[in-house]
Structures are given as structure tokens and as C-alpha cells.
Design a protein around this motif. Sequence first.
Motif, PDB file in Angstrom:
ATOM      1  N   ARG A  21       0.846  -1.204   0.000  1.00 20.96           N
ATOM      2  CA  ARG A  21       0.000   0.000   0.000  1.00 20.96           C
ATOM      3  C   ARG A  21       0.873   1.243   0.000  1.00 20.96           C
ATOM      4  O   ARG A  21       2.032   1.214   0.389  1.00 20.96           O
ATOM      5  N   SER A  22       0.287   2.358  -0.383  1.00 23.68           N
ATOM      6  CA  SER A  22       1.043   3.605  -0.394  1.00 23.68           C
ATOM      7  C   SER A  22       1.379   4.053   1.024  1.00 23.68           C
ATOM      8  O   SER A  22       0.650   3.767   1.976  1.00 23.68           O
ATOM      9  N   ALA A  27       0.121   5.782   6.595  1.00 22.79           N
ATOM     10  CA  ALA A  27       0.255   6.819   7.626  1.00 22.79           C
ATOM     11  C   ALA A  27      -1.122   7.239   8.128  1.00 22.79           C
ATOM     12  O   ALA A  27      -1.327   7.415   9.333  1.00 22.79           O
ATOM     13  N   ALA A  28      -2.075   7.376   7.219  1.00 24.55           N
ATOM     14  CA  ALA A  28      -3.432   7.770   7.616  1.00 24.55           C
ATOM     15  C   ALA A  28      -4.073   6.720   8.518  1.00 24.55           C
ATOM     16  O   ALA A  28      -4.799   7.061   9.445  1.00 24.55           O
ATOM     17  N   GLU A  29      -3.790   5.451   8.270  1.00 28.27           N
ATOM     18  CA  GLU A  29      -4.365   4.380   9.094  1.00 28.27           C
ATOM     19  C   GLU A  29      -3.676   4.245  10.446  1.00 28.27           C
ATOM     20  O   GLU A  29      -4.327   4.152  11.481  1.00 28.27           O
ATOM     21  N   GLU A  42       5.301   7.113  -3.322  1.00 25.39           N
ATOM     22  CA  GLU A  42       4.366   5.989  -3.230  1.00 25.39           C
ATOM     23  C   GLU A  42       4.722   5.012  -2.113  1.00 25.39           C
ATOM     24  O   GLU A  42       3.867   4.592  -1.357  1.00 25.39           O
ATOM     25  N   HIS A  43       5.983   4.651  -1.988  1.00 28.16           N
ATOM     26  CA  HIS A  43       6.412   3.693  -0.957  1.00 28.16           C
ATOM     27  C   HIS A  43       7.565   4.248  -0.128  1.00 28.16           C
ATOM     28  O   HIS A  43       8.405   3.511   0.370  1.00 28.16           O
ATOM     29  N   GLU A  44       7.583   5.555   0.024  1.00 34.57           N
ATOM     30  CA  GLU A  44       8.646   6.235   0.768  1.00 34.57           C
ATOM     31  C   GLU A  44       8.570   5.922   2.255  1.00 34.57           C
ATOM     32  O   GLU A  44       7.492   5.849   2.834  1.00 34.57           O
ATOM     33  N   THR A  45       9.728   5.767   2.880  1.00 34.91           N
ATOM     34  CA  THR A  45       9.761   5.560   4.321  1.00 34.91           C
ATOM     35  C   THR A  45       9.231   6.813   5.019  1.00 34.91           C
ATOM     36  O   THR A  45       9.430   7.931   4.541  1.00 34.91           O
TER      37      THR A  45
END
Length: 91
Positions: A21-22, A27-29, A42-45
Motif C-alpha cells: 500500500r502507499s 500513515a493515515a491508518e 508511493e512507498h517512501e519511508t
Amino acid sequence: MTVANGVEIFIIANADTVMSRSSASLAAEVYPNVPITRPLGEHETLPSIDKARRVLGYEPQHRWFRHNSPTASASYLAYQIRDACAVTVVG
């Protein structure tokens, strides 16, 4: 955070995550009340390694996302962030 004069703190982590997932949706979850202050790849730490890149010339040599697991959970992201944030370089 208060640090002694002459001490620099860096986050040394990978540039991406293992999540399918992005990063923004994760982060939102996991951190619904934490504001996102800049665009995320998209998949940044999520822990920023920008300072280490800028000051130390740090660039991760390997990518997690190439080895991602479609079953990786959002809770794994929380552990990744916790572990990455625990790493500091004191000089």
C-alpha cells in the motif's frame, strides 16, 4: 529534543517500505492524527532521511519494496518507524 552543542542526530533508514500500500494511506491508518507536512513518494519511508542525505551524503544501497510482502500489515509499518527512529548517530 535537547542535545548537547556539537551533536547532530540523524535517522538512518531505508528509502522505502516493504508495504504494498502507499505510504500516505498507511500513515493515515496507523497515525490518523499526525499531519503529513510534505508529499510522500508511493512507498517512501515515513521517518525522514533527508538530513542524512543532505549532510552525510547518505543514500541507501538496497530497496525494501523489491522484496515486499503482499500480506504485510500496517502494524509492521509502526515497527519499522519505531526501529528507524531509535537509530541515531552521535558525533
